[in-house]
Write an enzyme that holds these catalytic residues in place. Structure first.
Site, PDB file in Angstrom:
ATOM      1  N   LYS A   1       0.823  -1.195   0.000  1.00 37.27           N
ATOM      2  CA  LYS A   1       0.000   0.000   0.000  1.00 37.27           C
ATOM      3  C   LYS A   1       0.867   1.260   0.000  1.00 37.27           C
ATOM      4  O   LYS A   1       1.981   1.273   0.541  1.00 37.27           O
ATOM      5  CB  LYS A   1      -0.904   0.003   1.235  1.00 37.27           C
ATOM      6  CG  LYS A   1      -1.851  -1.191   1.309  1.00 37.27           C
ATOM      7  CD  LYS A   1      -2.750  -1.264   0.095  1.00 37.27           C
ATOM      8  CE  LYS A   1      -3.747  -2.400   0.182  1.00 37.27           C
ATOM      9  NZ  LYS A   1      -4.506  -2.548  -1.081  1.00 37.27           N
TER      10      LYS A   1
ATOM     11  N   HIS B   1      -8.553  -8.533  -9.687  1.00 37.02           N
ATOM     12  CA  HIS B   1      -8.355  -8.164  -8.286  1.00 37.02           C
ATOM     13  C   HIS B   1      -8.669  -9.291  -7.312  1.00 37.02           C
ATOM     14  O   HIS B   1      -9.566 -10.096  -7.553  1.00 37.02           O
ATOM     15  CB  HIS B   1      -9.270  -6.960  -7.985  1.00 37.02           C
ATOM     16  CG  HIS B   1      -9.326  -6.591  -6.544  1.00 37.02           C
ATOM     17  ND1 HIS B   1     -10.464  -6.738  -5.788  1.00 37.02           N
ATOM     18  CD2 HIS B   1      -8.385  -6.090  -5.708  1.00 37.02           C
ATOM     19  CE1 HIS B   1     -10.229  -6.319  -4.561  1.00 37.02           C
ATOM     20  NE2 HIS B   1      -8.978  -5.920  -4.475  1.00 37.02           N
TER      21      HIS B   1
HETATM   22 MG    MG Z   1      -5.905  -2.471  -5.184  1.00 34.43          MG
END
Ligand code: MG
Length: 386
Positions: A181, A319
């Protein structure tokens, strides 16, 4: 084959981490089973599905609308002519009397039913789902697929040390591609996290970063400039998923591959991204979440639209790292599959039984999507099957 009942329940998949846009502390998911009057090898034929991660459970929509529509239908309406169920015909039953667009959370609920029907159809054929998809489609079956390990969320304490530990553990399990992230800390802290990982990655290993659609235009451009010196595999969702004009601007300003699409929910959305997002079909990555966008039936439509816009399937990396997506990568000739880096959380445990070697995952050979081989099968599905 008649569908006798569809059972579902909401389960807790919370974990103590966060991305730039949200905490996963209250995350839930739906699991679902389609029960039929057929049997295979002496056992009842049941189709199973497990949700994607990030959109919470879909129990209300399933119970109020989509399950009753399917269980009330005449079996002739979803029969495939060979004694099994045709996933495309079942999809049309489930979507009867639904308006065009207006997807909301509907696409996730329908995607769950679709996933269970495909699991069922593959089991009826005695084939793993990826092999069945290859038979039905244009791609050759891949029994081994390239994967990347996804995680790198923010922790409240010891963040960088735990981040490095997480990636080292994934390296130990055979991974070579990683994604973490960004945007949940200051830019300087994100740079420290990236540099800490680049220092431990071995030759040939790659690192991507994911902003979770959280950056304003100015912040996105600042991040692009600051991250330009790093050899990143891609920058994911640098801006809001629905701001196609801003994607167009961002793509024009960077040579780094961009990845997006996990928060678009239909073939029409995918087409709009192609038309207006300025994405580059020689490097950018399309991440539509199959389970959250009406399932495989709709994903096949997405692939048709992508082909019309000059995109190869190799640019697709769906995803979330659920078994449905992993089967689709192997069966539909897609480029890359995601797998959860954290195998201590339930979502990661579902794919923890899939062996990875040198960045390639060996697909399950059991009939269906492969849930029965998951170490947490009884914990997740046991309550639906009794
Ligand atoms: Mg993502």
């Amino acid at each position: 084959m008649r569908i006798l009942a569809v059972t579902e329940r909401t389960i807790n998949i919370a974990s103590d981490v966060r991305s730039a846009s949200m905490s996963l502390g209250g995350m839930t998911a739906s699991v679902l089973a389609v029960h039929t009057d057929a049997s295979k090898d002496g056992r009842p034929l049941v189709g199973l599905a497990f949700d994607s991660i990030g959109r919470y459970g879909h129990g209300g929509l399933l119970r109020e609308r989509f399950i009753p529509r399917l269980t009330a239908a005449d079996p002739e309406r979803y029969a495939d002519g060979n004694g099994s169920i045709d996933p495309h015909r079942a999809w049309r039953v489930v979507m009867e009397d639904e308006k065009p667009a207006g997807h909301g959370e509907r696409c996730g609920a329908v995607g769950l039913i679709d996933a269970a029907i495909w699991d069922l159809a593959a089991k009826a054929q005695g084939a793993p789902l990826w092999r069945m998809l290859a038979r039905d489609g244009v791609a050759a079956a891949q029994s081994s697929i390239p994967v990347y390990a996804s995680g790198g969320h923010y922790r409240a304490e010891n963040d960088i040390a735990l981040l490095c530990e997480e990636v080292r553990a994934a390296i130990g399990r055979g991974h070579r591609r990683f994604k973490i992230k960004i945007g949940g800390a200051t830019l300087a802290q994100d740079q420290r996290r990236i540099e800490a990982l680049l220092a431990i990655l071995e030759a040939g290993m790659t690192l991507a970063v994911d902003g979770n659609g959280s950056f304003s235009r100015d912040v996105a451009l600042r991040y692009l400039a600051a991250l330009a010196p790093y050899p990143l595999a891609w920058i994911e969702e640098p801006v809001h998923p629905l701001d196609f004009a801003l994607h167009d601007e961002v793509a024009a300003r960077t040579r780094v591959p961009l990845a997006t699409g996990e928060n678009l929910f239909s073939a029409d959305d995918a087409q709009n991204l192609m038309r207006y997002g300025g994405l580059r079909n020689d490097r950018d990555i399309l991440q539509f979440d199959i389970s959250l966008s009406y399932g495989i039936v709709e994903y096949l439509r997405i692939l048709e639209r992508l082909a019309e816009h000059g995109w190869r399937r190799a640019r697709c990396a769906p995803h979330a790292g659920h078994l449905l997506a992993i089967n689709a990568v192997g069966g539909l000739g897609l480029g890359l599959a995601e797998m959860a880096m954290d195998q201590s959380a339930l979502f990661g445990k579902l794919t923890a039984g899939i062996a990875v070697h040198d960045g390639e995952a060996a697909l399950p050979d059991a009939p269906g999507a492969g849930f029965e081989a998951a170490p947490v099968f009884q914990e997740v599905f046991g309550g639906l099957l009794n």
